[in-house]
Design a protein around this motif. Sequence first.
Motif, PDB file in Angstrom:
ATOM      1  N   THR A 140     -57.305   1.485   9.783  1.00 37.59           N
ATOM      2  CA  THR A 140     -56.529   1.820  11.171  1.00 37.59           C
ATOM      3  C   THR A 140     -56.482   3.234  11.596  1.00 37.59           C
ATOM      4  O   THR A 140     -56.132   4.036  10.980  1.00 37.59           O
ATOM      5  CB  THR A 140     -55.147   1.132  10.725  1.00 37.59           C
ATOM      6  N   ALA A 141     -56.778   3.356  12.815  1.00 33.06           N
ATOM      7  CA  ALA A 141     -56.816   4.628  13.319  1.00 33.06           C
ATOM      8  C   ALA A 141     -55.462   4.991  13.759  1.00 33.06           C
ATOM      9  O   ALA A 141     -54.536   4.223  14.161  1.00 33.06           O
ATOM     10  CB  ALA A 141     -57.697   4.507  14.541  1.00 33.06           C
ATOM     11  N   SER A 142     -55.073   6.189  13.699  1.00 36.57           N
ATOM     12  CA  SER A 142     -54.100   6.739  14.268  1.00 36.57           C
ATOM     13  C   SER A 142     -53.858   6.646  15.967  1.00 36.57           C
ATOM     14  O   SER A 142     -54.859   6.866  16.573  1.00 36.57           O
ATOM     15  CB  SER A 142     -53.705   8.003  13.841  1.00 36.57           C
ATOM     16  N   ARG A 143     -52.701   6.790  16.373  1.00 38.23           N
ATOM     17  CA  ARG A 143     -52.709   7.036  17.850  1.00 38.23           C
ATOM     18  C   ARG A 143     -53.536   8.123  18.355  1.00 38.23           C
ATOM     19  O   ARG A 143     -54.023   8.349  19.426  1.00 38.23           O
ATOM     20  CB  ARG A 143     -51.131   6.865  18.568  1.00 38.23           C
ATOM     21  N   TYR A 144     -53.286   9.335  17.731  1.00 36.34           N
ATOM     22  CA  TYR A 144     -54.073  10.532  18.126  1.00 36.34           C
ATOM     23  C   TYR A 144     -55.432  10.558  18.151  1.00 36.34           C
ATOM     24  O   TYR A 144     -56.194  10.745  18.876  1.00 36.34           O
ATOM     25  CB  TYR A 144     -53.526  11.779  16.953  1.00 36.34           C
ATOM     26  N   GLU A 145     -55.923   9.670  16.934  1.00 40.39           N
ATOM     27  CA  GLU A 145     -57.386   9.577  17.038  1.00 40.39           C
ATOM     28  C   GLU A 145     -57.965   8.585  18.068  1.00 40.39           C
ATOM     29  O   GLU A 145     -58.953   8.993  18.789  1.00 40.39           O
ATOM     30  CB  GLU A 145     -57.645   8.845  15.674  1.00 40.39           C
ATOM     31  N   GLU A 146     -57.195   7.460  18.574  1.00 41.15           N
ATOM     32  CA  GLU A 146     -57.571   6.697  19.488  1.00 41.15           C
ATOM     33  C   GLU A 146     -57.296   7.441  20.956  1.00 41.15           C
ATOM     34  O   GLU A 146     -58.094   6.946  21.871  1.00 41.15           O
ATOM     35  CB  GLU A 146     -56.509   5.612  19.555  1.00 41.15           C
ATOM     36  N   VAL A 155     -64.484  17.937  16.317  1.00 43.32           N
ATOM     37  CA  VAL A 155     -63.956  18.418  14.902  1.00 43.32           C
ATOM     38  C   VAL A 155     -62.870  19.186  15.173  1.00 43.32           C
ATOM     39  O   VAL A 155     -62.100  19.916  14.200  1.00 43.32           O
ATOM     40  CB  VAL A 155     -65.120  19.163  14.245  1.00 43.32           C
ATOM     41  N   PHE A 156     -62.391  19.583  16.377  1.00 42.80           N
ATOM     42  CA  PHE A 156     -61.246  20.489  16.744  1.00 42.80           C
ATOM     43  C   PHE A 156     -59.796  19.593  16.749  1.00 42.80           C
ATOM     44  O   PHE A 156     -59.281  19.544  17.778  1.00 42.80           O
ATOM     45  CB  PHE A 156     -61.537  21.260  18.091  1.00 42.80           C
ATOM     46  N   LYS A 157     -59.594  19.234  15.689  1.00 39.63           N
ATOM     47  CA  LYS A 157     -58.282  18.400  15.482  1.00 39.63           C
ATOM     48  C   LYS A 157     -56.886  19.278  15.731  1.00 39.63           C
ATOM     49  O   LYS A 157     -56.983  20.052  15.244  1.00 39.63           O
ATOM     50  CB  LYS A 157     -58.114  17.445  14.237  1.00 39.63           C
ATOM     51  N   ASP A 158     -56.140  18.706  16.722  1.00 33.92           N
ATOM     52  CA  ASP A 158     -54.851  19.496  16.728  1.00 33.92           C
ATOM     53  C   ASP A 158     -54.020  19.210  15.603  1.00 33.92           C
ATOM     54  O   ASP A 158     -53.817  18.222  15.440  1.00 33.92           O
ATOM     55  CB  ASP A 158     -54.250  19.051  18.043  1.00 33.92           C
ATOM     56  N   PRO A 159     -53.772  20.090  14.859  1.00 32.06           N
ATOM     57  CA  PRO A 159     -52.841  19.917  13.488  1.00 32.06           C
ATOM     58  C   PRO A 159     -51.277  19.387  13.786  1.00 32.06           C
ATOM     59  O   PRO A 159     -50.833  18.600  12.947  1.00 32.06           O
ATOM     60  CB  PRO A 159     -52.669  21.372  12.827  1.00 32.06           C
ATOM     61  N   VAL A 209     -58.424  25.807  16.059  1.00 29.12           N
ATOM     62  CA  VAL A 209     -59.293  25.826  16.929  1.00 29.12           C
ATOM     63  C   VAL A 209     -60.297  26.758  16.380  1.00 29.12           C
ATOM     64  O   VAL A 209     -61.720  26.641  16.454  1.00 29.12           O
ATOM     65  CB  VAL A 209     -59.091  25.830  18.361  1.00 29.12           C
ATOM     66  N   ILE A 210     -60.010  27.943  16.372  1.00 25.97           N
ATOM     67  CA  ILE A 210     -60.901  29.251  16.477  1.00 25.97           C
ATOM     68  C   ILE A 210     -61.444  29.329  14.857  1.00 25.97           C
ATOM     69  O   ILE A 210     -62.466  29.638  14.443  1.00 25.97           O
ATOM     70  CB  ILE A 210     -59.925  30.607  16.581  1.00 25.97           C
ATOM     71  N   LYS A 211     -60.591  28.855  13.971  1.00 24.26           N
ATOM     72  CA  LYS A 211     -60.994  28.853  12.595  1.00 24.26           C
ATOM     73  C   LYS A 211     -61.868  27.831  12.479  1.00 24.26           C
ATOM     74  O   LYS A 211     -63.124  28.177  11.706  1.00 24.26           O
ATOM     75  CB  LYS A 211     -59.799  28.289  11.713  1.00 24.26           C
ATOM     76  N   VAL A 212     -62.156  26.577  13.034  1.00 19.44           N
ATOM     77  CA  VAL A 212     -63.309  25.632  12.822  1.00 19.44           C
ATOM     78  C   VAL A 212     -64.444  26.105  13.398  1.00 19.44           C
ATOM     79  O   VAL A 212     -65.391  26.040  13.007  1.00 19.44           O
ATOM     80  CB  VAL A 212     -62.682  24.554  13.604  1.00 19.44           C
ATOM     81  N   ALA A 213     -64.289  26.949  14.635  1.00 22.82           N
ATOM     82  CA  ALA A 213     -65.344  27.382  15.444  1.00 22.82           C
ATOM     83  C   ALA A 213     -65.993  28.535  15.014  1.00 22.82           C
ATOM     84  O   ALA A 213     -67.299  28.698  14.707  1.00 22.82           O
ATOM     85  CB  ALA A 213     -64.977  27.699  16.695  1.00 22.82           C
ATOM     86  N   ALA A 214     -65.220  29.399  14.081  1.00 25.41           N
ATOM     87  CA  ALA A 214     -65.755  30.539  13.204  1.00 25.41           C
ATOM     88  C   ALA A 214     -66.479  30.099  12.072  1.00 25.41           C
ATOM     89  O   ALA A 214     -67.412  30.642  11.612  1.00 25.41           O
ATOM     90  CB  ALA A 214     -64.765  31.496  13.103  1.00 25.41           C
ATOM     91  N   ALA A 215     -66.100  29.045  11.227  1.00 24.36           N
ATOM     92  CA  ALA A 215     -66.615  28.660  10.176  1.00 24.36           C
ATOM     93  C   ALA A 215     -67.779  27.774  10.492  1.00 24.36           C
ATOM     94  O   ALA A 215     -68.461  27.543   9.645  1.00 24.36           O
ATOM     95  CB  ALA A 215     -65.806  27.681   9.545  1.00 24.36           C
TER      96      ALA A 215
END
Length: 331
Positions: free
Chosen positions: A29-35, A73-77, A268-274
């Motif tokens: 089941t997907a979370s509301r955020y994912e949907e 892939v830039f999920k908001d924590p 966001v920046i951590k994912v983009a840099a990696a």
Amino acid sequence: MTIELKTLDLTPRRQTFSHIARRIGEGRTASRYEEATYDLQASAHFHYRPLWAPEYEIHDTARTAIKMKDWYVFKDPRQYYYGTYNMNRADLQKGLESGFTRVDDRDLLSKVSPEWLAKVHDYLIPARHYEWGANMNNFSVADYGYGTQITSAAAFSAADRLGMAQIIGRIGLLMDENSGASLEEGKNVWLNADYWQGVRNMLEDSFVLEDWFEMFVAQNLAMDGILHPLMFQIFDEAGQDQNGLAISMVTEFMPQWFKDNNRWVDAVIKVAAAESDENRKQLSDWYSTWSQRAETAAKPLCDHVLGDGGAAVEGLIQSLNDRAAKIGLNI
């Protein structure tokens, strides 16, 4: 007559939408955020290219030098979507309103030393124009960014910045008994006071950046990383020695927001840099350019408020550099 009640368990044929299931797997089941974020942005079948930029599609990954295999892939924590965002901000608003009520009902501004109140007029009221500029920049990120996980969070951040500009406007009206004179004075200070011109010039230059990811780094990491703690932490602490508690009570929203917003910015920046060495170098170059500008712009403002603010600004840039290094940038 006998009534017999029975329960019946129905197993849904699917747990979520097919485009979500392709990402998270069938059966979960997907979370509301994912949907509310995954793959919502249009990616094909555009009717025409923008007349003002015909080299791009309406939504185009080429609008930034940053390259990603997957822009989702830039999920908001914080996992903000419309509902959770508004509930969180409503809670912060309750605390803010309580502070305004106490300050107004008990006339606490009259207890602040006149010297410090004059400094507040000089640094806080003009800052509403800085917040308005940050609102413009984050809406630009929302307009030209790619991927709903970035653009929706950027729109929420933009709304926050307009809200903080309005909070500062309310503080000005509280100071001048709703005459509006402090707001006019604050605009004049923003436009003409020497100690604000570095910040104003930097902000206006950021308006015309063509790369939306550079705008993201410039506004949300470099400029905010120095100016927000300077105005709402360093200056606020300096005011405590001059009975400035009333100012703290009506600006409580800002440091709370800053801590919350940084979680998203850093993620966001951590994912983009990696993602790649090329991304890391580009992000580091942007950060270096704009953090140096922010440091230079902040010093005259800090000197005006604190007398000699060099040490305070140096401390802030060191903390910001440590934060940038932690999320993967080359300092």
